[in-house]
Design a protein around this motif. Structure first.
Motif, short mmCIF file in Angstrom:
data_model
loop_
_atom_site.label_atom_id
_atom_site.label_comp_id
_atom_site.label_asym_id
_atom_site.label_seq_id
_atom_site.Cartn_x
_atom_site.Cartn_y
_atom_site.Cartn_z
N ASP A 1 0.84 -1.21 0.00
CA ASP A 1 0.00 0.00 0.00
C ASP A 1 0.87 1.25 0.00
O ASP A 1 0.60 2.21 -0.73
CB ASP A 1 -0.92 0.03 1.22
CG ASP A 1 -2.05 -0.97 1.12
OD1 ASP A 1 -2.37 -1.40 -0.01
OD2 ASP A 1 -2.61 -1.33 2.16
N GLN B 164 2.46 1.73 -3.43
CA GLN B 164 1.48 2.25 -4.39
C GLN B 164 1.21 3.73 -4.14
O GLN B 164 1.09 4.51 -5.08
CB GLN B 164 0.18 1.45 -4.32
CG GLN B 164 -0.80 1.81 -5.39
CD GLN B 164 -0.28 1.52 -6.79
OE1 GLN B 164 0.41 0.53 -7.02
NE2 GLN B 164 -0.59 2.38 -7.73
N THR B 165 1.14 4.13 -2.88
CA THR B 165 0.90 5.53 -2.54
C THR B 165 2.03 6.41 -3.05
O THR B 165 1.79 7.48 -3.62
CB THR B 165 0.74 5.69 -1.01
OG1 THR B 165 -0.39 4.93 -0.59
CG2 THR B 165 0.55 7.14 -0.63
N ILE C 160 4.11 5.76 -5.53
CA ILE C 160 4.06 5.79 -7.00
C ILE C 160 2.97 6.75 -7.47
O ILE C 160 3.18 7.53 -8.40
CB ILE C 160 3.86 4.37 -7.57
CG1 ILE C 160 5.13 3.54 -7.34
CG2 ILE C 160 3.49 4.42 -9.05
CD1 ILE C 160 5.00 2.07 -7.66
N GLU C 161 1.82 6.74 -6.81
CA GLU C 161 0.74 7.67 -7.17
C GLU C 161 1.18 9.12 -6.98
O GLU C 161 0.87 9.98 -7.80
CB GLU C 161 -0.50 7.39 -6.32
CG GLU C 161 -1.22 6.12 -6.70
CD GLU C 161 -2.33 5.76 -5.73
OE1 GLU C 161 -2.65 6.57 -4.83
OE2 GLU C 161 -2.87 4.66 -5.87
N LYS C 162 1.93 9.38 -5.91
CA LYS C 162 2.42 10.74 -5.66
C LYS C 162 3.43 11.16 -6.73
O LYS C 162 3.45 12.32 -7.15
CB LYS C 162 3.03 10.85 -4.26
CG LYS C 162 1.96 10.83 -3.18
CD LYS C 162 2.56 11.05 -1.81
CE LYS C 162 1.45 11.02 -0.78
NZ LYS C 162 1.36 12.25 -0.04
N VAL D 201 3.44 10.08 -9.85
CA VAL D 201 2.65 10.33 -11.07
C VAL D 201 1.99 11.71 -10.99
O VAL D 201 2.04 12.49 -11.95
CB VAL D 201 1.61 9.21 -11.28
CG1 VAL D 201 0.61 9.58 -12.38
CG2 VAL D 201 2.30 7.90 -11.59
N ARG D 202 1.40 12.02 -9.84
CA ARG D 202 0.78 13.34 -9.68
C ARG D 202 1.81 14.46 -9.79
O ARG D 202 1.55 15.49 -10.41
CB ARG D 202 0.05 13.44 -8.33
CG ARG D 202 -1.37 12.92 -8.42
CD ARG D 202 -2.16 13.23 -7.17
NE ARG D 202 -2.36 11.94 -6.52
CZ ARG D 202 -2.06 11.66 -5.28
NH1 ARG D 202 -1.56 12.56 -4.48
NH2 ARG D 202 -2.26 10.45 -4.79
N THR E 235 6.08 15.45 -1.66
CA THR E 235 5.82 14.09 -1.20
C THR E 235 6.04 13.96 0.30
O THR E 235 6.09 12.86 0.82
CB THR E 235 6.71 13.05 -1.94
OG1 THR E 235 8.08 13.40 -1.75
CG2 THR E 235 6.35 13.02 -3.41
#
Length: 81
Positions: free
Chosen positions: A46, A49-50, A52-54, A56-57, A78
């Motif tokens: 988790d 994934q968090t 990686i999402e940050k 991407v954003r 981040t």
């Protein structure tokens, strides 16, 4: 990846090139994995994934015409909320 390569890759990712985004994630993945090794296995995926999402954003929100450079921008955006 040099700063110039990263800058070009961020530009490509902002134009929608998925391979460029994947290249950025892969460049930072060893650091992400290093950070997750200390976590409980049930939460490490988790957390990974968090992060990686940050990333991407951050790529999509980064204004390539302004300062700071992308690495400094990511570090500032981040930090835990």
């Amino acid at each position: 990846m040099t700063n110039d390569e990263l800058f070009e890759t961020v530009q490509q990712a902002q134009y929608g090139e998925r391979q460029a985004m994947q290249k950025i994630i892969e460049a930072y993945y060893p650091l992400i994995r290093k950070q997750t090794r200390t976590l409980d296995p049930s939460t490490s995926k988790d957390f990974e994934q968090t992060i990686i999402e940050k990333i991407v954003r951050a790529v999509h929100n980064y204004d390539i015409t302004s300062l700071p450079d992308f690495i400094t921008f990511c570090q500032a955006n981040t930090q835990p909320e």
